[in-house]
Design an enzyme around this catalytic site. Sequence first.
Site, PDB file in Angstrom:
ATOM      1  N   ASP A 117      58.739   7.760  40.753  1.00 47.33           N
ATOM      2  CA  ASP A 117      59.927   7.090  40.179  1.00 47.33           C
ATOM      3  C   ASP A 117      61.032   6.644  40.955  1.00 47.33           C
ATOM      4  OD1 ASP A 117      58.944   6.461  37.129  1.00 47.33           O
ATOM      5  OD2 ASP A 117      58.149   8.545  37.603  1.00 47.33           O
ATOM      6  N   ASP A 156      57.192  10.673  46.393  1.00 38.88           N
ATOM      7  CA  ASP A 156      57.715  10.839  44.781  1.00 38.88           C
ATOM      8  C   ASP A 156      57.311   9.215  44.080  1.00 38.88           C
ATOM      9  OD1 ASP A 156      59.109  11.347  42.415  1.00 38.88           O
ATOM     10  OD2 ASP A 156      60.760  10.175  43.086  1.00 38.88           O
TER      11      ASP A 156
END
Length: 217
Positions: free
Chosen positions: A11, A9
């Site tokens: 963020d 991922d």
Amino acid sequence: MGITAVVFDMDGVLIDSESMWAQVRHEYVDLKGGRWQPDSQQKMMGMSTQEWSAYLADDLGVAQPADEVAADVIDLMAARYAERVPLLPGAVEAVRRCADSWKLGLASSSPTTLIDLVLQQAGLTDHFAAVLSSEDVGRGKPAPDVYLAIAQRLGVEATECTAVEDSSNGLASAHAAGMRVIAVPRPDYPPSTEALAHAAVVIDDLDQLTAEVVTGS
């Protein structure tokens, strides 16, 4: 076959951006006469661009079409990243370390323009074999769509991937796709106990993302 790819991922995993998203969205909602709620940012973590812009317009009362809301907020975030990309400690090193052993993918809820900007400024673009935004799939996290799609682009089965996630929606998404899940919780927006139960391993930071943690061996 074991683990053949690692999917990050962005963020909250590679960059410390959730508080920046919260500030930009909060200020935007206030500016447009909407009503920001205490749990608004938590609800939007993992949403696709289409989903969170509709949430701002429909639920928080921003009196603009969702596509205009999205464009405005993305422009504001791009301006912030142009000044400084808030890389988390150990992020660059973890990506490079994993790239030596596995194919790498990036499955993010950020729009493609911001993903490209972050990776370029961090010098990580060439380390990822595939990059995908949830705005380009049917549903955002916690649906498994973006993780299933990134595995397909990498040319591997989802069950051969380890995902590195921080949020409740992200952990649920990767688990639903059938991936081995590593949780790196952020203290400012911690995942729920239920979501953490999806993780094979919980680590404190990316310095702890070793080969043994990735593979479980």
